[in-house]
Design an enzyme around this catalytic site. Structure first.
Site, PDB file in Angstrom:
ATOM      1  N   PHE A   1       0.657  -1.186  -0.100  1.00  0.00           N
ATOM      2  CA  PHE A   1      -0.080   0.100   0.013  1.00  0.00           C
ATOM      3  C   PHE A   1       0.759   1.297  -0.122  1.00  0.00           C
ATOM      4  O   PHE A   1       0.580   2.222  -0.547  1.00  0.00           O
ATOM      5  CB  PHE A   1      -0.951   0.071   1.313  1.00  0.00           C
ATOM      6  CG  PHE A   1      -2.076  -0.825   1.070  1.00  0.00           C
ATOM      7  CD1 PHE A   1      -2.259  -1.585   0.044  1.00  0.00           C
ATOM      8  CD2 PHE A   1      -3.024  -0.881   2.177  1.00  0.00           C
ATOM      9  CE1 PHE A   1      -3.623  -2.346  -0.045  1.00  0.00           C
ATOM     10  CE2 PHE A   1      -4.233  -1.883   2.176  1.00  0.00           C
ATOM     11  CZ  PHE A   1      -4.361  -2.282   0.972  1.00  0.00           C
TER      12      PHE A   1
ATOM     13  N   HIS B   1      -6.789  -9.515   9.405  1.00  0.00           N
ATOM     14  CA  HIS B   1      -7.511  -8.727   8.543  1.00  0.00           C
ATOM     15  C   HIS B   1      -8.276  -9.560   7.519  1.00  0.00           C
ATOM     16  O   HIS B   1      -8.546  -9.038   6.491  1.00  0.00           O
ATOM     17  CB  HIS B   1      -6.594  -7.671   7.859  1.00  0.00           C
ATOM     18  CG  HIS B   1      -5.879  -6.678   8.556  1.00  0.00           C
ATOM     19  ND1 HIS B   1      -4.742  -5.814   8.325  1.00  0.00           N
ATOM     20  CD2 HIS B   1      -6.252  -6.354   9.915  1.00  0.00           C
ATOM     21  CE1 HIS B   1      -4.224  -5.221   9.192  1.00  0.00           C
ATOM     22  NE2 HIS B   1      -5.481  -5.461  10.080  1.00  0.00           N
TER      23      HIS B   1
ATOM     24  N   CYS C   1     -27.290 -10.929   6.103  1.00  0.00           N
ATOM     25  CA  CYS C   1     -27.805 -11.966   6.847  1.00  0.00           C
ATOM     26  C   CYS C   1     -26.467 -12.703   7.525  1.00  0.00           C
ATOM     27  O   CYS C   1     -26.525 -13.493   8.136  1.00  0.00           O
ATOM     28  CB  CYS C   1     -28.360 -13.029   5.949  1.00  0.00           C
ATOM     29  SG  CYS C   1     -27.378 -13.746   4.566  1.00  0.00           S
TER      30      CYS C   1
HETATM   31  P1  NAD Z   1       2.304  -1.217   4.047  1.00  0.00           P
HETATM   32  O1  NAD Z   1       2.090  -1.057   2.452  1.00  0.00           O
HETATM   33  O2  NAD Z   1       1.934  -0.108   4.719  1.00  0.00           O
HETATM   34  O3  NAD Z   1       3.813  -1.612   4.155  1.00  0.00           O
HETATM   35  C1  NAD Z   1       4.642  -2.339   3.796  1.00  0.00           C
HETATM   36  C2  NAD Z   1       6.080  -2.164   4.161  1.00  0.00           C
HETATM   37  O4  NAD Z   1       6.706  -3.456   3.469  1.00  0.00           O
HETATM   38  C3  NAD Z   1       6.612  -0.948   3.372  1.00  0.00           C
HETATM   39  O5  NAD Z   1       7.095  -0.144   4.750  1.00  0.00           O
HETATM   40  C4  NAD Z   1       7.823  -1.466   2.560  1.00  0.00           C
HETATM   41  O6  NAD Z   1       8.873  -0.664   2.663  1.00  0.00           O
HETATM   42  C5  NAD Z   1       7.901  -2.676   3.078  1.00  0.00           C
HETATM   43  N1  NAD Z   1       8.511  -3.615   1.795  1.00  0.00           N
HETATM   44  C6  NAD Z   1       7.925  -3.786   0.774  1.00  0.00           C
HETATM   45  N2  NAD Z   1       8.487  -4.752   0.051  1.00  0.00           N
HETATM   46  C7  NAD Z   1       9.540  -5.479   0.787  1.00  0.00           C
HETATM   47  C8  NAD Z   1      10.484  -6.413   0.516  1.00  0.00           C
HETATM   48  N3  NAD Z   1      10.427  -7.161  -0.377  1.00  0.00           N
HETATM   49  N4  NAD Z   1      11.212  -6.589   1.904  1.00  0.00           N
HETATM   50  C9  NAD Z   1      10.988  -5.886   2.968  1.00  0.00           C
HETATM   51  N5  NAD Z   1      10.001  -4.937   2.991  1.00  0.00           N
HETATM   52  C10 NAD Z   1       9.506  -4.760   1.960  1.00  0.00           C
HETATM   53  O7  NAD Z   1       1.406  -2.465   4.472  1.00  0.00           O
HETATM   54  P2  NAD Z   1       1.142  -3.153   5.786  1.00  0.00           P
HETATM   55  O8  NAD Z   1       1.924  -2.575   6.940  1.00  0.00           O
HETATM   56  O9  NAD Z   1       0.966  -4.650   5.580  1.00  0.00           O
HETATM   57  O10 NAD Z   1      -0.374  -2.623   6.096  1.00  0.00           O
HETATM   58  C11 NAD Z   1      -1.310  -2.153   4.936  1.00  0.00           C
HETATM   59  C12 NAD Z   1      -2.521  -3.152   5.034  1.00  0.00           C
HETATM   60  O11 NAD Z   1      -2.503  -3.412   3.535  1.00  0.00           O
HETATM   61  C13 NAD Z   1      -2.567  -4.229   5.707  1.00  0.00           C
HETATM   62  O12 NAD Z   1      -3.764  -4.125   6.520  1.00  0.00           O
HETATM   63  C14 NAD Z   1      -2.794  -5.496   4.669  1.00  0.00           C
HETATM   64  O13 NAD Z   1      -4.090  -6.004   4.942  1.00  0.00           O
HETATM   65  C15 NAD Z   1      -2.961  -4.799   3.403  1.00  0.00           C
HETATM   66  N6  NAD Z   1      -2.616  -5.259   2.283  1.00  0.00           N
HETATM   67  C16 NAD Z   1      -2.484  -6.419   1.892  1.00  0.00           C
HETATM   68  C17 NAD Z   1      -2.039  -7.021   0.933  1.00  0.00           C
HETATM   69  C18 NAD Z   1      -1.972  -8.513   0.606  1.00  0.00           C
HETATM   70  O14 NAD Z   1      -2.247  -9.173   1.300  1.00  0.00           O
HETATM   71  N7  NAD Z   1      -0.404  -8.977  -0.100  1.00  0.00           N
HETATM   72  C19 NAD Z   1      -1.399  -6.277  -0.192  1.00  0.00           C
HETATM   73  C20 NAD Z   1      -1.512  -4.723   0.035  1.00  0.00           C
HETATM   74  C21 NAD Z   1      -2.030  -4.454   1.397  1.00  0.00           C
END
Ligand code: NAD
Length: 256
Positions: A35, A119, A130
């Protein structure tokens, strides 16, 4: 960085109760955008506006157009070394609990025996009237106008993806399981999370307050960086693959 990874592997080996919390950054190496980072899904859009409960009620057509886009990317996604390494550490008994904020099911696809999904997940959907749950194929449809909106086969209520939307409470059992894990942890490892989404971003702080050592493997800073004993700013796949190697574990891709 290599030294920190080696030290972390040693800590994982020694820990009595290691807990891992993953975020969207655990799945970017599977091609699913997160995100909040630079290439993130919602660089130009406000997530709160698009995937909140009020957005679903106010403008379900736009909501579903966005979700279709997300689901489309998801079906082809495969677990990456982050998911495989964590599954291997769980199976070997090094990781006692895995908490994920992700909704993509990739930890299960990698063979993780147990996953606390705080989540929800995109595997299913739920009727807003329902409360019955159905498989997510019912919401994996093209929505061009109100007549296309996915409806409950039983009561015709509007269906909602089985994920926790902004403005919704977290599933009580999963949240409690995450809190219990944090209370029990002597080592807590955050993988790929900006720690910006509450209340789950408080769970690692809770573990630290109970005396756990904290490790953060994330490409960007988080509010808890100063509390981390190991702060590893690298790609989680390479870091965890290296860790498992130190532990003498193989990354096995499960047969589908
Ligand atoms: P976020 O997007 O806020 O943060 C992701 C973090 O991961 C960032 O700080 C980024 O720098 C880091 N990152 C990205 N790629 C990386 C890698 N290869 N190695 C190490 N670090 C890496 O995501 P969040 O904290 O999970 O919170 C966002 C919300 O978004 C959550 O509630 C989640 O449910 C949802 N979400 C889920 C998915 C999924 O299920 N794949 C995808 C997008 C968002």
């Amino acid at each position: 960085m290599m030294e920190a990874i080696q030290e972390l592997a040693g800590a994982i080996k020694k820990a009595k109760y290691a807990v891992v919390l993953t975020g969207a950054g655990a799945s970017t190496e599977s091609g699913l955008p997160d995100f909040r980072s630079k290439e993130g899904l919602w660089k130009n859009v406000d997530p709160m506006k698009l995937t909140s409960m009020s957005a679903l009620r106010r403008d379900p057509v736009s909501f579903y157009q966005f979700y279709r886009h997300r689901l489309g990317r998801l079906w082809g996604a495969k677990p990456n070394p982050v998911h495989l390494a964590i599954a291997a550490m769980q199976r070997a008994g090094y990781v006692k609990k895995l908490i994920t904020q992700n909704i993509d099911g990739l930890h299960q696809a990698a063979g993780s025996p147990e996953v606390i999904e705080v989540h929800g997940s995109l595997r299913d959907c739920v009727c807003l009237e329902c409360g019955r749950r159905f498989g997510s194929q019912l919401i994996d449809i093209d929505v061009e106008g109100p007549e296309d909106l996915p409806r409950c086969p039983e009561c015709h209520g509007l269906l909602k993806p089985g994920v926790v939307l902004f403005e919704e409470a977290l599933p009580r059992d999963a949240l409690q399981a995450a809190i219990d894990a944090a209370n029990e942890a002597d080592l807590f490892i955050v993988v790929g999370s900006s720690l910006e989404v509450g209340p789950i971003n408080q769970v690692p702080a809770l573990a630290v307050a109970h005396g756990a050592d904290l490790a953060i493997i994330n490409m960007e800073p988080t509010y808890l960086d100063r509390r981390a004993r190991w702060l590893i700013r690298g790609k989680a796949g390479a870091v965890l693959a290296e860790c498992t190697q130190h532990l003498g574990l193989e990354l096995e891709v499960p047969h589908q």
